[in-house]
Write an enzyme that holds these catalytic residues in place. Structure first.
Site, PDB file in Angstrom:
ATOM      1  N   GLY A   1      -7.696  -9.206   1.037  1.00  0.00           N
ATOM      2  CA  GLY A   1      -6.405  -9.472   1.674  1.00  0.00           C
ATOM      3  C   GLY A   1      -5.834 -10.864   1.454  1.00  0.00           C
ATOM      4  O   GLY A   1      -4.691 -11.012   1.037  1.00  0.00           O
TER       5      GLY A   1
ATOM      6  N   LYS B   1     -16.362 -16.830   5.362  1.00  0.00           N
ATOM      7  CA  LYS B   1     -17.745 -16.420   5.617  1.00  0.00           C
ATOM      8  C   LYS B   1     -18.506 -16.047   4.350  1.00  0.00           C
ATOM      9  O   LYS B   1     -18.125 -15.134   3.629  1.00  0.00           O
ATOM     10  CB  LYS B   1     -17.758 -15.241   6.594  1.00  0.00           C
ATOM     11  CG  LYS B   1     -17.551 -15.683   8.026  1.00  0.00           C
ATOM     12  CD  LYS B   1     -17.735 -14.555   8.992  1.00  0.00           C
ATOM     13  CE  LYS B   1     -16.593 -13.579   8.893  1.00  0.00           C
ATOM     14  NZ  LYS B   1     -16.729 -12.391   9.676  1.00  0.00           N
TER      15      LYS B   1
ATOM     16  N   ARG C   1       0.820  -1.214   0.000  1.00  0.00           N
ATOM     17  CA  ARG C   1       0.000   0.000   0.000  1.00  0.00           C
ATOM     18  C   ARG C   1       0.857   1.268   0.000  1.00  0.00           C
ATOM     19  O   ARG C   1       0.437   2.290  -0.541  1.00  0.00           O
ATOM     20  CB  ARG C   1      -0.947   0.003   1.194  1.00  0.00           C
ATOM     21  CG  ARG C   1      -2.167  -0.863   0.962  1.00  0.00           C
ATOM     22  CD  ARG C   1      -3.088  -0.831   2.152  1.00  0.00           C
ATOM     23  NE  ARG C   1      -4.404  -1.360   1.794  1.00  0.00           N
ATOM     24  CZ  ARG C   1      -5.380  -1.552   2.676  1.00  0.00           C
ATOM     25  NH1 ARG C   1      -5.194  -1.268   3.952  1.00  0.00           N
ATOM     26  NH2 ARG C   1      -6.552  -2.025   2.288  1.00  0.00           N
TER      27      ARG C   1
ATOM     28  N   GLY D   1     -12.602  -4.450   1.737  1.00  0.00           N
ATOM     29  CA  GLY D   1     -14.013  -4.047   1.844  1.00  0.00           C
ATOM     30  C   GLY D   1     -14.420  -3.055   0.760  1.00  0.00           C
ATOM     31  O   GLY D   1     -15.513  -3.136   0.207  1.00  0.00           O
TER      32      GLY D   1
HETATM   33  C1  3PG Z   1      -8.660  -1.888   5.113  1.00  0.00           C
HETATM   34  O1  3PG Z   1      -7.544  -2.319   5.384  1.00  0.00           O
HETATM   35  O2  3PG Z   1      -9.623  -2.639   4.882  1.00  0.00           O
HETATM   36  C2  3PG Z   1      -8.833  -0.412   5.027  1.00  0.00           C
HETATM   37  O3  3PG Z   1      -7.663   0.264   5.329  1.00  0.00           O
HETATM   38  C3  3PG Z   1      -9.978   0.045   5.883  1.00  0.00           C
HETATM   39  O4  3PG Z   1      -9.731  -0.267   7.229  1.00  0.00           O
HETATM   40  P1  3PG Z   1     -10.950  -0.483   8.213  1.00  0.00           P
HETATM   41  O5  3PG Z   1     -11.653  -1.743   7.748  1.00  0.00           O
HETATM   42  O6  3PG Z   1     -10.369  -0.605   9.591  1.00  0.00           O
HETATM   43  O7  3PG Z   1     -11.859   0.718   8.083  1.00  0.00           O
HETATM   44 MG    MG Z   2     -11.144  -4.095   6.292  1.00  0.00          MG
END
Ligand code: 3PG
Ligand code: MG
Length: 348
Positions: free
Chosen positions: A306, A178, A37, A329
């Site tokens: 991820g 999930k 990132r 997300g």
């Molecule tokens: C992530 O890693 O999904 C983003 O940086 C957002 O982080 P968060 O889910 O803690 O808002």
């Molecule tokens: Mg997240």
């Protein structure tokens, strides 16, 4: 898809620019464990410097700090050091973790004013956080002239291709633990896909009750384990012939070959979620086979989320995937067809 106006169209000469990047990176022993990132955020920072910005103030959240003790663990210091190493320029600074301020996640206007103070322009490059309506992603864009960074735009263009007319066959591969997390995106893309392949624990839920409006392709065989452990006793069995009490921790070789053949033969592929517990070598083959199949596909291949992103890196094929999203997300919400608040607030 509507694209927000680009930082490339902004006059930044002699301006102080606030940049929201997603520098929420994994840490290990107080150091940055994965620089993906950070690297992805550099082109926008460099563009601003090249175009004569007077000051580039970079901000981001890191983790989900809640207690006072978290403040020590989630300080931006390691990230700041990594950014300084990549761009040695006195005009760049990295602010402290935006989530240390209790107002950040509430999109508090007071905190947004604090962030905007002294800045002439705002650039949001934090695609991974664009699904959050926080002070640093939305509030501040309402106070300063707002632009989209290069990474944010690349993400929107690449992921956006999956929402439009895609080249076919269009194959969707999903997995992970999930099913709830992925119902939205699978419902949105699945009906338009030529095949939806489901592995991982998710496949078991779908087999019991298919929550989708389309038929999914499920594993026919599994790598079964006697217990949930890296060194468990294993055997390959047809899916419905697992010995009592044994767990399916990877797709089996027959399924793996079938999924791989379909992925390689596709013209468009989206993959999110591993096929099994690939952190353990005994159960990694299915996930790595899918990663290699995407690499071999000549079509447009996209990986988001991820775990599957980590898998393409570990399989050594990351440079042969068309687009690897930096958002988890955020990429799922975008592909669900939702408007991301951090994008919506930036004018065209
Ligand atoms: C992530 O890693 O999904 C983003 O940086 C957002 O982080 P968060 O889910 O803690 O808002
Ligand atoms: Mg997240």
């Amino acid at each position: 898809m509507r694209l927000p106006r680009s930082v490339e169209s902004a006059d930044v000469k002699d301006k102080a620019v606030l940049v929201r990047s997603d520098l929420n990176v994994p840490l290990e022993d107080g150091r940055v464990a994965d620089h993906t990132r950070i690297r992805a955020s550099l082109p926008t920072i460099r563009l601003l410097l090249d175009r004569g910005a007077r000051e580039v103030r970079v901000c981001s959240h890191l983790g989900r700090p809640k207690t006072d003790e978290d403040r020590a663990n989630y300080t931006m210091a390691p990230v700041r050091a990594a950014v300084a190493e990549a761009v040695a320029d006195d005009r760049v600074s990295v602010l402290e973790n935006t989530r240390f301020h209790p107002g950040e996640t509430k999109n508090d206007p007071g905190f947004a004013r604090e962030l905007a103070d002294g800045c002439d322009l705002y650039v949001n490059d934090a695609f991974g956080s664009a699904h959050r309506a926080h002070s640093s992603t939305v509030g501040v864009a309402e106070l300063l002239p707002a632009y989209a960074g290069l990474l944010l735009l690349d993400e929107l263009r690449n992921l956006g291709r999956l929402l439009g007319d895609v080249e076919r066959p269009f194959v969707l591969i999903s997995g992970g633990a999930k099913v709830e997390d992925k119902i939205g995106v699978l419902e949105s893309l699945g009906g338009r896909a030529d095949a939806v392949l489901i592995g991982g624990k998710m496949a078991e839920d779908v087999r019991v009750e298919n929550p989708f409006s389309f038929d999914a392709v499920l594993p026919t065989d599994v790598v079964a384990a006697s217990t949930f452990a890296a060194d468990a006793e294993t055997q390959v069995t047809p899916f419905d012939e697992r010995p009592d009490g044994w767990l399916g921790l990877d797709i089996g070789p027959e399924t793996s070959a079938d999924f791989s053949r379909r992925a390689t033969g596709a013209r468009t592929v989206f993959w999110n979620g591993p096929m099994g517990v690939f952190e353990w070598p005994a159960f990694a083959e299915g996930t790595f086979a899918v990663a290699r199949a995407l690499a071999e596909c000549d079509g447009f291949t996209v990986v988001g989320g991820g775990d599957s992103v980590r898998a393409v890196h570990e399989a050594g094929v990351a440079d042969r995937i068309s687009w690897i999203s930096t958002g988890g997300g955020a990429s799922l919400e975008l592909l669900e067809g939702k408007e991301l608040p951090g994008v919506a607030v930036i004018p065209s």
